[in-house]
Design a protein around this motif. Structure first.
Motif, short mmCIF file in Angstrom:
data_model
loop_
_atom_site.label_atom_id
_atom_site.label_comp_id
_atom_site.label_asym_id
_atom_site.label_seq_id
_atom_site.Cartn_x
_atom_site.Cartn_y
_atom_site.Cartn_z
N VAL A 1 45.74 -17.19 21.54
CA VAL A 1 47.12 -17.63 21.67
C VAL A 1 47.68 -17.07 22.98
O VAL A 1 47.53 -15.88 23.26
N LEU A 2 48.30 -17.94 23.78
CA LEU A 2 48.87 -17.54 25.06
C LEU A 2 50.38 -17.42 24.96
O LEU A 2 51.04 -18.30 24.39
N GLY A 3 50.92 -16.35 25.52
CA GLY A 3 52.37 -16.16 25.48
C GLY A 3 52.89 -15.60 26.79
O GLY A 3 52.15 -15.00 27.57
N ALA A 4 54.18 -15.80 27.02
CA ALA A 4 54.85 -15.27 28.21
C ALA A 4 56.31 -15.00 27.85
O ALA A 4 56.84 -15.61 26.92
N PRO A 5 56.96 -14.10 28.57
CA PRO A 5 58.32 -13.72 28.19
C PRO A 5 59.40 -14.77 28.47
O PRO A 5 60.46 -14.73 27.87
N ASP B 1 50.92 -13.14 29.58
CA ASP B 1 51.05 -13.15 31.04
C ASP B 1 52.44 -12.66 31.44
O ASP B 1 53.38 -12.68 30.63
N GLU B 2 52.58 -12.23 32.69
CA GLU B 2 53.84 -11.68 33.21
C GLU B 2 54.34 -10.56 32.30
O GLU B 2 55.54 -10.46 31.99
N ALA B 3 53.41 -9.70 31.88
CA ALA B 3 53.75 -8.66 30.90
C ALA B 3 54.73 -7.63 31.45
O ALA B 3 55.38 -6.92 30.67
N SER B 4 54.86 -7.53 32.77
CA SER B 4 55.82 -6.57 33.33
C SER B 4 57.26 -6.95 32.98
O SER B 4 58.17 -6.13 33.07
N MET B 5 57.48 -8.21 32.56
CA MET B 5 58.82 -8.67 32.22
C MET B 5 59.17 -8.45 30.75
O MET B 5 60.29 -8.72 30.33
N VAL B 6 58.21 -7.97 29.96
CA VAL B 6 58.45 -7.79 28.52
C VAL B 6 59.15 -6.47 28.28
O VAL B 6 58.65 -5.41 28.67
N ASP B 7 60.32 -6.50 27.64
CA ASP B 7 61.09 -5.28 27.42
C ASP B 7 60.69 -4.61 26.10
O ASP B 7 59.84 -5.10 25.36
N THR B 8 61.33 -3.50 25.80
CA THR B 8 60.96 -2.69 24.65
C THR B 8 61.10 -3.44 23.33
O THR B 8 60.20 -3.40 22.48
N MET B 9 62.23 -4.11 23.13
CA MET B 9 62.46 -4.79 21.85
C MET B 9 61.45 -5.91 21.63
O MET B 9 60.88 -6.06 20.55
N LEU B 10 61.20 -6.71 22.67
CA LEU B 10 60.30 -7.85 22.52
C LEU B 10 58.86 -7.39 22.30
O LEU B 10 58.12 -7.96 21.49
#
Length: 730
Positions: free
Chosen positions: A382-386, A434-443
């Motif tokens: 499964v592919l995900g992005a923020p 992908d773009e995991a640097s954009m994922v914050d603590t809650m998410l």
């Protein structure tokens, strides 16, 4: 405006025409019919929730305007509702209240007579006594009534107490018809629900109503407001001494310090906050951190869940190097380098893994390769992005459906919860983000909570980019903990080596001055620097580039994106958007909100997650239609039309120019970057790097070499308070 007061009077008349109205503060210019006079009177002032045809009682002053002559300046006003059955019938049948036509108005007045307005206001369920009005119709009528009258009531309430009306629309949108009750009886609730305005507005109201400065609810509201402000700045917690000092600055030094201590203990006891003592071994002392409870639970939850996943044996994936090469080559026509093959074989042995690197280092190639390999060995990926934009891009490059993490986790806006969680986990073998640097603590917490412990989590991102908009620095902390295996991609591949954009991006990442001259003497290049030291010249140059030169190669409005570090100033988003709108959109008519006039054809950005509309922070669309009569602005997001009512327009801004922060996770064919010394508060290396790496085919820097050098030499990133790395490594 130069006004000269004449005298104070009261005018009564019928509102014939609204000439102008600002949707932010409801400043209105209107024409009123007074008595039997033939000439209409011009009135000016703040009037919310009024429509043409209503009877008004206006209190104010006659003033003489230098240009427009005599006007009536409104200090306060009331809508005069009719008292007779004939008047009530005419009022309801006029179309002022949507959902009620002339025939239905007659039925309602026949049933309730002079009590009609009181019934609609206070006993709306009785509307169903009328033949033809069911629950759905009743709801429409009540919603329209409250929408029409609550705006005016809230505005009047705020004005009577000397409170700025700037945030009135936010209050009304958030609380709806309950807004006035909240303001009267629970004002400090605003501090929790609307942080950008809540405490200041609530405190002004409460103090005017006689609430003591040392009232416990006041102090607790201030503390929560501050914690939300720190969260908005990216922090997961704040040190107690900092929080107490900031609280004193707002509520006043006269408040006893013990009152703040008691407020903190009360909030801790009610589980709104968590107070955590930490021993700092290096200093042989104890620090005290204060968290909002949800952030504390999220940070601990991320660490715990990842530790559980790491405690299990690595995934038993049986595929040899030859099979990997064959599968990737046949499916994707890609030949992996020896280094890439080594990364692939090592990654397949991990339960939780990070892949990080700059542009052109093969992150996307590896993601595509993993999709092919996992498909070969029948593992569900499964592919995900923020963000929606990042998910769309991931789908394009992999040829496999990717979802935003919110959609993947089945977010439900009604209860602010996720359908996928620890008790209803995702059905998958591998999750690639992908773009995991954009994922914050809650998410990140909600993601790892929904993953089966036996699954594989692969985080892909560029840690040198700006951190997430939300709190925390999750990817950086995960890497910094040294607990999770991390693969650093550093080799720039042949095709990427030929791109001046990628070459210069890596130079900036390494603190080196980018190549600003076209040394190959090519007629066309991918990277340009146009030197303009004066901000006004920067704006002129960008306007010319976007309206003439670049537009020839990139004619579609979506292909060109202007970026700038700041919102304010000559070369900030606010001014640049207005200038670019002037040269790119020649439509004359529009609708005003928050200092902007939105017109059909405008490029706009949605500013905060709205799950009901299925539109997210940073989504960019085009204004498709404006219905001023209905107060509706329709925006086209990639072929999907989303409607905004007037009070919801604070969720939109013009997007010809956006901040570098808002551009994260996106790529554009052509990027133009404004860079002046006036941007010095935000000029730093990772911001410049993030901006340049948004461009795919063309990047143009417009500004001063001094500003470029300032950004390049400032490699100090803002310290975000977070304990995730420590919790992981404990």
């Amino acid at each position: 405006m130069d006004y000269t007061e004449v005298r104070m009077i009261t005018l009564k008349g019928s509102l014939k025409r609204i000439t102008y109205q600002n949707n932010d503060n409801f400043y209105t210019v209107a024409r009123i019919e007074v008595g039997k006079t033939n000439d209409l009177v011009t009135v000016v002032g703040q009037m919310a929730g009024v429509v043409e045809g209503e009877a008004l009682e206006l209190n104010g002053n006659w003033v003489a305007h230098q240009k427009y002559g005599d006007q009536f300046k409104i200090e306060s006003f009331n809508v005069v509702l009719p008292a007779t059955t004939a008047g009530i019938k005419a009022y309801l049948g006029s179309g002022i209240i949507k959902g009620i036509g002339k025939d239905l108005a007659s039925k309602i007045v026949k049933q309730f007579k002079e009590k009609t307005f009181d019934i609609i206001e206070n006993e709306p369920l009785r509307l169903k006594e009328i033949n033809g009005i069911g629950k759905a119709k009743s709801d429409i009528i009540v919603k329209a009534w409250n929408k029409h009258h609550s705006v005016r009531r809230v505005m009047q309430f705020l004005q009577d107490r000397g409170v700025s009306v700037v945030h009135a629309s936010s209050i009304i949108v958030y609380y709806g018809s309950d807004a006035l009750r909240i303001l009267r009886h629970e004002p400090y609730t605003l501090a929790r629900d609307i942080p950008e305005a809540g405490f200041r507005v609530a405190d002004t109201i409460a103090l005017k109503e006689g609430v003591s400065k040392e009232d416990p609810e006041r102090i607790k509201a201030c503390l929560i407001y501050l914690l939300l402000s720190f969260e908005n700045d990216g922090h997961v917690f704040v040190f107690k001494e900092t929080l107490v000092e900031k609280c004193f600055q707002i509520i006043g030094r006269s408040v006893d310090s013990e009152k703040i201590e008691h407020a903190l203990l009360d909030l801790n006891k009610s589980k709104e906050i968590v107070i955590e003592e930490k021993v700092v071994e290096a200093k042989d002392e104890t620090s005290v951190s204060v968290y909002l409870t949800r952030l504390y639970m999220a940070e601990k939850g991320i660490a715990l869940r990842i530790k559980v996943m790491l405690s299990l044996p690595a995934a038993n994936i049986t595929i040899d190097d030859d099979e990997i090469i064959e599968e990737v080559g046949s499916r994707l026509a890609i030949e992996l380098s020896s280094d890439q093959l080594e990364v692939v074989t090592q990654v397949l042995k991990q339960r939780v893994v990070v892949i990080t690197g700059g542009p052109g280092t093969g992150k996307t190639t590896l993601v595509r390769a993993f999709c092919a390999i996992f498909k070969k060995i029948k593992q569900k990926v499964v592919l995900g992005a923020p963000t929606g934009r990042a998910a769309r891009r991931l789908s394009e490059v992999t040829g496999q459906k990717a979802k935003t993490l919110h959609k993947l986790l089945e977010y439900d806006p009604d209860d602010n919860g996720f359908g996928r969680n620890h008790s209803n986990p995702l059905t998958l073998d591998v999750c690639i983000v992908d773009e995991a640097s954009m994922v914050d603590t809650m998410l990140m917490y909600h993601l790892v909570a929904a993953l089966p412990a036996t699954s594989v989590l692969m985080l892909v991102g560029d840690t040198f980019q700006l951190p997430s908009v939300g709190p925390g620095n999750v990817l950086f902390d995960i890497i910094n903990s040294e607990v999770i295996k991390t693969f650093y991609l550093t080799e720039i591949f042949r095709q990427a080596k030929e791109s001046p954009i990628i070459i210069n991006a890596h130079a900036i990442r390494n603190g080196e001055m980018p190549e600003l001259e076209n040394k190959n003497n090519q007629d066309l290049s991918e990277f340009y620097f146009i030197e303009n030291n004066a901000p006004e010249r920067v704006v002129e140059t960008i306007s010319l580039l976007c309206s003439k030169r670049i537009k020839l190669a990139f004619p579609h409005i979506d292909e060109i994106q202007v970026l700038t570090p700041m919102h304010k100033g000559e070369a900030g988003t606010i001014n640049l958007n207005q200038k670019l709108q002037q040269v790119l959109n020649k439509n004359q008519r529009g609708i005003e909100s928050h200092g902007f006039i939105f017109k059909v054809g405008d490029k706009v950005m949605h500013l905060k997650n709205n799950y009901e509309k299925d539109v997210f922070n940073g989504d960019i669309g085009i204004v498709y239609e404006i219905d001023k009569a209905e107060g509706i602005v329709s925006v086209d997001y990639y072929g999907r039309i989303v409607e905004y009512e007037i009070l919801e327009l604070d969720q939109l801004t013009l997007a010809y120019t956006i901040s570098v922060h808002k551009s994260q996770g996106s790529e554009y064919s052509a990027v133009v970057i404004a860079l002046t010394t006036n941007h010095f508060p935000l000029l730093q290396r990772n911001l410049l790097y993030t901006a340049i790496t948004r461009g795919k085919r063309l990047v143009i820097l417009v500004g001063s070499k001094k500003a470029l050098a300032m950004a390049l030499n400032n490699n100090k990133t803002d310290l975000r308070l977070s304990s995730l790395a420590t919790r992981l490594s404990e």
